[in-house]
Structure formats: structure tokens, C-alpha cells
Design an enzyme around this catalytic site. Sequence first.
Site, short mmCIF file in Angstrom:
data_model
loop_
_atom_site.label_atom_id
_atom_site.label_comp_id
_atom_site.label_asym_id
_atom_site.label_seq_id
_atom_site.Cartn_x
_atom_site.Cartn_y
_atom_site.Cartn_z
N LYS A 142 -7.18 3.22 -2.30
CA LYS A 142 -7.45 3.23 -0.86
C LYS A 142 -7.70 4.67 -0.41
CE LYS A 142 -4.72 1.97 3.28
NZ LYS A 142 -3.51 1.24 3.72
N LYS A 147 -10.39 0.16 -1.18
CA LYS A 147 -10.08 -0.13 0.22
C LYS A 147 -10.41 1.09 1.07
CE LYS A 147 -6.29 -1.45 3.39
NZ LYS A 147 -4.94 -2.05 3.51
N ASP A 155 0.86 -1.18 0.00
CA ASP A 155 0.00 0.00 0.00
C ASP A 155 0.90 1.23 0.00
OD1 ASP A 155 -1.92 -1.93 0.38
OD2 ASP A 155 -2.93 -0.91 2.04
#
Lengths: 239, 239
Positions: free
Chosen positions: B166, B197, B94
Site C-alpha cells: 500500500k 493498494k 494494514d
Amino acid sequence: MIVSSSELVKSIDHTILKSQATVVEVGKACQLAKKLKFAAMFVSPCYVKLAAELLATGTTKVGTAVGFPLGTQHTTAKCFEAINSIVHGAEEIDFVLNVGFLKAGRYEDVYQEMRAIVLAAKRQQLKDNIKHSIITKVIIEAGLLTEQEKKMACKLAEKARVDFVKTSTGFNPEAGGATQADVRLLRRNLPLTIGVKASGGIRTTEQALMMLEAGANRIGTSAGVQIIEGYKELAMAKK
Amino acid sequence: MIVSSSELVKSIDHTILKSQATVVEVGKACQLAKKLKFAAMFVSPCYVKLAAELLATGTTKVGTAVGFPLGTQHTTAKCFEAINSIVHGAEEIDFVLNVGFLKAGRYEDVYQEMRAIVLAAKRQQLKDNIKHSIITKVIIEAGLLTEQEKKMACKLAEKARVDFVKTSTGFNPEAGGATQADVRLLRRNLPLTIGVKASGGIRTTEQALMMLEAGANRIGTSAGVQIIEGYKELAMAKK
């Protein structure tokens, strides 16, 4: 006044590290730092090249923050980031200590990481034939540490031969910023060959002067300009 | 209930990224993630090796956060950190987008950085002969962005072929955490091949279910265990 105007100016590391800072904002901050002759201008690694171009003349050094602000990167990645930043023109490297390692009593790991970064910086300086020393500062995020841990951080920093110990990142709400008590503790627990940098939440002239009085050699702040203007007003009022 | 208990479990990326996390705390979190069969366990880069050892058996993937949480590192340093983490066993990366670049309209730079990280991950996967795909997720720190900027981030993420977008790091007080509105916006502006996400401030079962309802495929949270326990209580109450 505890310091002269020019002493105050020379103690300031002007700083713009927020994630949303644009190239225009960073450029303006660099121009101001140069004009006002601050000690250094701290920008994020992605802006080091730009800052190095803008500050190629003048007395203000280019600084950047490595492993910032969490300090939980792998040691190799921190060293890489320091070297990469020096290659791009950074003259001062403020890196964050691994707080979790310190809290777990992994002192050897904390020391080895500090020493690895200090040596990586020295090696790159020699390799690139840079005339002045690359300054390294370890940020201990004092607000997260016990007194015992702060003292241990000082001991390890001395052993690793960093140039400065710095109180806070200013980016951790849980940790808060610099306090006079922390600056005093660092000053008492470090030899005079190692500087103390107060940073995090310093936005007024009064705060800056308090930190210098407590023994700080550098003030990290994004409010450098206001602090200098406030100093002038204070000096006028005292006349 | 909008999802079954096992669907909820499989949507959770359990997370421990705070700077003061010790090896013991990280180890415990990994054991819990494994036992509860969460989708992934996210640890800081300095703990990836440990997590990879603890999660070598079981279904929970090892994830880490790159360029975290500011996203202002140099692109080369972000790529290095991603590669280094994969070498140590990370299966999901990430990484944080450069918000300042996006805000300045430097879309090509934002895209090139995303693409460089995605390709670095793919290359390392092939090099190390890793059987499964390394998943990449770009964190856009939605709370700092305008609607226009969020849409542009989606467009660039699609072009760069990241696997997920995300919402937030959860480490920027100014940005706040995930909102249902942001999850909906991301879902509407991304093809179904790209996951969403939700992360940042998600601490209750109700919040987690709200995010899934809005279209999230994964929930990033340090409260994975409480969320699952809360689900069981909710399910019992509904019977």
C-alpha cells in the site's frame, strides 16, 4: 529571564519521533540530551532499548510515546505497548487520549483507559523492582477539543492519577501545536500535583519561555538544542 | 470507463481513521460501506468490535490499521495489535513498515517485522478457526522513500508474503498521498500474486480511476461514497 538556564534545560523533553528517524539520528539525539542534561529524551518505542543503553548513566530519563499519535488503538494494545516499553527501559510514558471517545461523551471509557495505563505502568515498575516512579503523561490533543472537553480531560486525568497532562502530539496538522492559552487552561484546571507539558510546534527560545510563563512544567520539542543556544544569546543580549 | 461500476465498488476500502471519529460516525460509515458493498471498511482498532458487529452480514470485510500511522512501534507491539484486532473481528490488517529501519539499510529487521506480523495473523486465523484468510497489507509510506527504497520494500514484502503493498498512510503531510507513478512502480516491482493498494488523498472519481489505470487493485479512501456518486455522473455524461 523567567527561568535560569539550568531550569530551562531541566524542563526540556528532547524528542525525536518522526517515522523516518534512523538509528544514527536517534543515537545522536540521545548523546546530545545526555550532554545537555535535558529532563528526558523521547524516542519511538522501537528505539527505547537503544536510548536506555545510551542514557544508562547521566540524569536524562528515557521517554516514549504510546498509542501515538492517533490514540485510537484498543486500550489493551496501549497497555501492552506501555508495559513493553517499560520492560525495554522507558521511564516516562506519554500516551494519547482517545479523542473520539471524549467527543462522544464516553467519559467513563476515557477514564478507564487512562487508569488502565497508569496502573499497568505502576504494576510493571513494582514487578521489575524499578526504584523510581514511572512517569505517565496523557496527551489530550487540545487543538481538536472544545474548552468544555479540555476541562473534562483534566478532570478525568486527575481522577486517573496521571503525572502530567500534555497539550498536543505535534503530529496532527488539523490540531496544531501548543498554545499559551491551552497551557493556562490546563494549569488552572489541574491540581499542582499534576504537571503540564507543552508540546507541538515549539521551536524557539521565545516560544519555550512563553510556555513556561503560562505555567508549563515541561516542554516537549525536537529543537531542544536550538532552544538552549537561543537562551544563551538572549541572556547575553540582556546583560 | 476503465472499470465497471461494480468493479469500482469492489476495489474500495472505505476508511475512517481520524482520531476524533466518534462511535456514531464510525457506525454510519460501516452502514454505508455495507449498503454500497465496498470491499472493506477500515476503522481504528478501538472500533473493530463495533464494525465486526455491524458488518457481520453482507460482503464488506472489516479492516483495521496497525502500527498506524508512524510504524515506529516495537515489532512485538505491532504483532500484539494485529492479533488483538483479529480476535475482535478484523479480517484485513494494514500495517505500517518501519521507515527509519528501511532508510538505515536494516533490511533484515524490516523483513523480520513484516514476516512476524504476517505469521501472527496466520496463526490467529488458525487458532480461531477463521474460514477465510486474514489479508495483510504493508504500508510503505512511499512519499518518504527514494526509488531504491521503494523497490527494496517490494522485495522484502514479497519475501514476507504480505498480500498487498500500500502506498501511503494519508496521515503524514511530509509524505503526501498516493501518486500514479508510485502505483506503477509498485505494480512493476511485485508479482501479480501481490496486490497494490493506492491510498492517501484520493477524494475524487477521477483520482480513483487514475489509480486503477496505473495498476491498483484497491483504493483506500474516506470518500468512497462521493467516488461512487461521481462515477455514476461520469457514466451518465458519457452516454
